[in-house]
Structure formats: C-alpha cells, structure tokens
Design an enzyme around this catalytic site. Structure first.
Site, PDB file in Angstrom:
ATOM      1  N   ASN A 105     -19.250  76.618  47.137  1.00 34.60           N
ATOM      2  CA  ASN A 105     -20.335  77.691  46.684  1.00 34.60           C
ATOM      3  C   ASN A 105     -19.887  78.137  45.668  1.00 34.60           C
ATOM      4  O   ASN A 105     -18.831  79.068  45.517  1.00 34.60           O
ATOM      5  CB  ASN A 105     -20.258  78.498  48.047  1.00 34.60           C
ATOM      6  CG  ASN A 105     -21.482  79.560  47.800  1.00 34.60           C
ATOM      7  OD1 ASN A 105     -21.939  79.942  46.686  1.00 34.60           O
ATOM      8  ND2 ASN A 105     -21.708  80.383  48.783  1.00 34.60           N
ATOM      9  N   HIS A 157     -29.703  76.893  46.167  1.00 34.39           N
ATOM     10  CA  HIS A 157     -28.259  77.580  46.389  1.00 34.39           C
ATOM     11  C   HIS A 157     -27.529  76.809  47.037  1.00 34.39           C
ATOM     12  O   HIS A 157     -27.814  76.371  48.318  1.00 34.39           O
ATOM     13  CB  HIS A 157     -28.415  78.985  46.678  1.00 34.39           C
ATOM     14  CG  HIS A 157     -26.927  79.447  46.748  1.00 34.39           C
ATOM     15  ND1 HIS A 157     -26.153  79.438  45.877  1.00 34.39           N
ATOM     16  CD2 HIS A 157     -26.360  80.060  47.818  1.00 34.39           C
ATOM     17  CE1 HIS A 157     -24.843  79.892  46.275  1.00 34.39           C
ATOM     18  NE2 HIS A 157     -24.917  80.601  47.456  1.00 34.39           N
ATOM     19  N   CYS A 177     -25.276  85.773  45.413  1.00 35.77           N
ATOM     20  CA  CYS A 177     -25.736  84.453  45.351  1.00 35.77           C
ATOM     21  C   CYS A 177     -26.960  84.069  44.735  1.00 35.77           C
ATOM     22  O   CYS A 177     -27.476  82.751  44.500  1.00 35.77           O
ATOM     23  CB  CYS A 177     -25.268  83.720  46.636  1.00 35.77           C
ATOM     24  SG  CYS A 177     -23.685  83.613  46.855  1.00 35.77           S
TER      25      CYS A 177
HETATM   26  N1  ACO Z   1     -11.020  75.684  59.667  1.00 30.53           N
HETATM   27  C1  ACO Z   1     -11.057  75.587  61.136  1.00 30.53           C
HETATM   28  N2  ACO Z   1     -11.280  76.368  61.940  1.00 30.53           N
HETATM   29  C2  ACO Z   1     -12.140  77.173  61.520  1.00 30.53           C
HETATM   30  C3  ACO Z   1     -12.467  77.517  59.891  1.00 30.53           C
HETATM   31  C4  ACO Z   1     -11.548  76.833  59.198  1.00 30.53           C
HETATM   32  N3  ACO Z   1     -11.792  76.912  57.560  1.00 30.53           N
HETATM   33  N4  ACO Z   1     -13.053  78.818  59.797  1.00 30.53           N
HETATM   34  C5  ACO Z   1     -13.551  79.104  61.137  1.00 30.53           C
HETATM   35  N5  ACO Z   1     -13.005  78.235  61.823  1.00 30.53           N
HETATM   36  C6  ACO Z   1     -13.025  78.402  63.232  1.00 30.53           C
HETATM   37  C7  ACO Z   1     -13.267  79.709  63.734  1.00 30.53           C
HETATM   38  O1  ACO Z   1     -12.243  80.726  63.878  1.00 30.53           O
HETATM   39  C8  ACO Z   1     -14.058  79.596  65.207  1.00 30.53           C
HETATM   40  O2  ACO Z   1     -13.059  79.364  66.166  1.00 30.53           O
HETATM   41  P1  ACO Z   1     -13.283  79.784  67.846  1.00 30.53           P
HETATM   42  O3  ACO Z   1     -14.383  79.363  68.144  1.00 30.53           O
HETATM   43  O4  ACO Z   1     -11.753  79.556  68.405  1.00 30.53           O
HETATM   44  O5  ACO Z   1     -13.221  81.250  67.552  1.00 30.53           O
HETATM   45  C9  ACO Z   1     -14.813  78.130  65.168  1.00 30.53           C
HETATM   46  O6  ACO Z   1     -14.202  77.799  63.819  1.00 30.53           O
HETATM   47  C10 ACO Z   1     -16.155  78.364  64.778  1.00 30.53           C
HETATM   48  O7  ACO Z   1     -16.455  79.514  63.781  1.00 30.53           O
HETATM   49  P2  ACO Z   1     -17.874  79.803  63.349  1.00 30.53           P
HETATM   50  O8  ACO Z   1     -17.986  80.773  62.268  1.00 30.53           O
HETATM   51  O9  ACO Z   1     -18.625  80.150  64.373  1.00 30.53           O
HETATM   52  O10 ACO Z   1     -18.278  78.430  62.548  1.00 30.53           O
HETATM   53  P3  ACO Z   1     -19.711  77.990  61.943  1.00 30.53           P
HETATM   54  O11 ACO Z   1     -20.244  76.745  62.411  1.00 30.53           O
HETATM   55  O12 ACO Z   1     -20.520  79.278  62.045  1.00 30.53           O
HETATM   56  O13 ACO Z   1     -19.448  77.617  60.405  1.00 30.53           O
HETATM   57  C11 ACO Z   1     -19.742  78.604  58.256  1.00 30.53           C
HETATM   58  C12 ACO Z   1     -18.860  78.724  59.610  1.00 30.53           C
HETATM   59  C13 ACO Z   1     -19.034  77.323  57.493  1.00 30.53           C
HETATM   60  C14 ACO Z   1     -18.970  79.513  57.482  1.00 30.53           C
HETATM   61  C15 ACO Z   1     -20.937  78.753  58.324  1.00 30.53           C
HETATM   62  O14 ACO Z   1     -21.439  79.977  59.302  1.00 30.53           O
HETATM   63  C16 ACO Z   1     -21.791  79.322  57.169  1.00 30.53           C
HETATM   64  O15 ACO Z   1     -21.841  78.370  56.115  1.00 30.53           O
HETATM   65  N6  ACO Z   1     -22.270  80.302  57.011  1.00 30.53           N
HETATM   66  C17 ACO Z   1     -23.137  80.767  55.855  1.00 30.53           C
HETATM   67  C18 ACO Z   1     -22.369  81.031  54.535  1.00 30.53           C
HETATM   68  C19 ACO Z   1     -23.195  81.344  53.450  1.00 30.53           C
HETATM   69  O16 ACO Z   1     -24.227  80.800  53.465  1.00 30.53           O
HETATM   70  N7  ACO Z   1     -23.065  82.290  52.836  1.00 30.53           N
HETATM   71  C20 ACO Z   1     -24.029  83.048  51.919  1.00 30.53           C
HETATM   72  C21 ACO Z   1     -23.946  82.806  50.508  1.00 30.53           C
HETATM   73  S1  ACO Z   1     -22.357  83.495  50.103  1.00 30.53           S
HETATM   74  C22 ACO Z   1     -22.551  84.902  48.950  1.00 30.53           C
HETATM   75  O17 ACO Z   1     -23.776  85.298  48.827  1.00 30.53           O
HETATM   76  C23 ACO Z   1     -21.278  85.512  48.230  1.00 30.53           C
END
Ligand code: ACO
Length: 323
Positions: free
Chosen positions: A280, A250, A115
C-alpha cells in the site's frame, strides 16, 4: 461554447530501488510470507533510501509523466501533490518538487487526504482546469510511508511501501474524442479518525508519530463506502459501471479490491492490481497501478477507467476518466 476538459496527457511512476520481501520482514517482526500473502496479497514493497525523500520520488514520477506527455515543466502552471508523508512540516512538498523540477512560475501546493489523496488532488486540478484557472497541471501522489511505520508493530508495518506516481493534465476543448477526467466524487467523515491515524504531529505532540490502524475495522467499512461512492459517481456521470474498461483501485489489500469488484460485478480481468509488488503506497498507489497497466499495454487511449480509494479520516471517493 464547448466545455473545457482535463485530458490525461502523460503518466509516470517511480519506485525506490530497494525491494523488501515478506521473508525479510519476518526477520524484523513475528510474521510469515504465508500470513502476509494470504491476508493481503502482498509479496514485496519498495523502501526509499535514507537520503531519498518524498519530493525526490515525486520528482522522478513527474519527470516521467512530462516525458510521456512530450512536455517540459515550462508548460505546467499548477502542481498539486498528494502526500501524508511530506519532506517537512512546511513548506509544501509541492513547492520543493517545483524547485527541483526547475520551475518558478504558477502555483504549487499539497493536499492531504492520506490514501484518497490522489483522487482529491485529481479532483482539485480537474476543477482548476475546468474553471479556467490553470491550463496544465502536474498531479502527483508521492509517499515514504516507511518513515512513519512502527517497525515493531506487525499489524501495520507489513502493509505499506514507498513510491510515487504522476499524471499531466492539460486543458482541452472537448469532448472531440471524449478523453479526459469525466467526473470525481469525494467524501469524508471525521468520526472514523481513530481507526486510522498517525499518533504524532507538530501541534498535538511536537513529534512525527507512527501510523496506527485497527485494520479489521477499516476493512469492515472499506468495501461498502468505496462501492457506494463508485455507484453514486456512475449515476452522476450517467455511465453504467459495466461500461468501464479498467478498474484502477487504491492498492490497500487484494481482498478489499477484489471485494469491491465483486460487489459491483466488475469482472476480475478488468481489475488492475499491483498491491502484490508495491504494497500500500497510499496516495501513490492509483497512479502507480495505472502507469503499470499503461506501460504493459492493457490500458489504451480511449479506455474508460474507474478509480477509487479510502484512507485515513476517513476520506474516500472515486473518479471516472477516459485515458
Ligand atoms: N503476521 C502474523 N499475524 C498477524 C499479523 C502479521 N503481520 N498481523 C496481525 N496478525 C494476527 C493478529 O494479531 C491476530 O491474531 P489473534 O487472532 O491471535 O489476535 C490475527 O492475525 C488476525 O488479525 P486481524 O487484524 O483480525 O486480521 P485481518 O484478517 O483483519 O487482516 C489486515 C489484517 C491485513 C490489516 C486487514 O484488516 C486489512 O487489510 N485492513 C484494511 C487496511 C486498509 O485498507 N487500510 C486503508 C488504507 S491505509 C491508509 O489510509 C493510510
């Protein structure tokens, strides 16, 4: 003697025709439009057609950037492509794009920083131009992340999309008007590898693999690392962050980009956000966002732009440019 600068002579972008909505995704994995929008800000993303490759997306963005610069590929002597989803393991997607654009001169190669790839490619081309090894460059971020997603994993497949963006850089004896890349700041730390990676590759598994991410862990690191890089860059350049006209981050997640802006007291109206429409798109996301803001008239010639990214590795960094 005046310094040589890399001027942003043109910008272009390309998005595949197919748009995938959150509702469509909720028919594939257990998720909902509400969850995706609330946690990420994403409503739609574009998905490449089966016969459309990363190089095809990159070619379209490159052609648009060349048109915008009023140039043809004959005037380009360096092509740097940022991608983590190359057409093939080799040759470099950059050489495939070079051939599809009809060029057989200069040099073309890929950089791989996921990214953060666009910033790494921009810094590379900027340095080639500053040291006189190239007079003009196409810097392209192009990705087909839809090809490396595990479409049964709701924690990752809802986040990404396909697309490409490109800029043309030309050597300029400046700064008469101060336009061009001012400074770049790149960082990496390989100990975070297991938080964000692809579980396949030619040497390790002889497969392509799928993207794996501990999203909440990545989130935890993203805001601090990105903000730190932006502060160091601003200090190195001697330009206070409050002087920037536009923040072009980004596009990983609306909450991350707003979190970085808040931490550095960047007003929300200066933040360019396209993550809602594009998802993304990894290395393509910064030039896609910048192009959207140039086309709708927000970013104008002479505006000061601050870019940032964090990606797999981790790699991260920031760049300052006057458009
Ligand atoms: N739909 C419904 N529920 C979901 C989904 C979904 N698509 N995905 C996860 N959940 C659930 C999980 O299972 C979890 O359930 P549980 O509490 O029963 O275990 C709950 O939602 C919370 O999960 P978290 O992972 O803690 O959710 P979070 O608020 O952290 O959001 C997200 C997840 C959107 C992925 C966030 O963490 C994020 O954006 N992280 C950064 C991603 C990023 O910036 N990547 C960098 C660049 S990518 C690259 O370099 C290739």
């Amino acid at each position: 003697m005046t310094d040589t600068f890399a001027r942003i002579a043109g910008i272009g972008a390309y998005l595949p025709a197919r748009v995938m909505t959150n509702d469509e995704l909720s028919g594939i994995v257990e998720t909902s439009d509400d969850w995706i929008r609330e946690r990420t800000g994403i409503s739609t993303r574009h998905i490449a057609a089966d016969d459309e490759f990363t190089s095809d997306l990159g070619v379209q963005a490159a052609k648009a950037a060349l048109d915008d610069a009023g140039m043809t590929v004959a005037g380009i002597d360096l092509i740097v492509v940022a991608t983590a989803t190359p057409d093939l393991t080799f040759p470099a997607t950059a050489t495939i794009i070079q051939e599809k654009l009809g060029s057989d001169h200069g040099a073309a190669f890929d950089v791989h920083a996921v990214c953060s790839g666009f910033l790494y490619a921009l810094a590379t081309a900027d340095n080639f131009i500053r040291c006189g090894q190239a007079k003009s460059a196409l810097v392209i971020g192009a990705e087909t992340f839809s090809r490396i997603l595990d479409w049964t994993d709701r924690t990752t497949c809802v986040l990404f999309g396909d697309g490409a963006g490109a800029v043309v850089l030309t050597a300029d004896q400046g700064p008469q008007d101060g336009q061009g890349v001012i400074k770049t700041h790149l960082r990496s730390d390989g100990k975070f590898r297991e938080l964000l990676y692809v579980d396949g590759g030619p040497s390790a598994t002889r497969t392509v693999g799928h993207l794996r991410m501990q999203g909440n862990q990545v989130f935890r690191h993203a805001v601090n690392k990105i903000a730190g890089s932006m502060e160091e860059l601003a200090e190195m350049a001697g330009i206070p962050i409050e002087d920037i006209d536009w923040f072009v981050p980004h596009q990983a997640n609306e909450r991350i980009l707003q979190g970085v802006a808040r931490k550095l007291a960047i007003p929300v109206e200066k933040v360019i956000s396209t993550v809602g429409r594009h998802g993304n798109t990894s290395a393509a996301s910064i030039p896609l966002a910048m192009e959207a803001a140039v086309r709708d008239g927000r970013i104008k010639r002479g505006d000061l732009i601050l870019m940032e990214a964090l990606g797999g590795g981790f790699t991260w960094g920031a760049a300052l440019a006057r458009y």
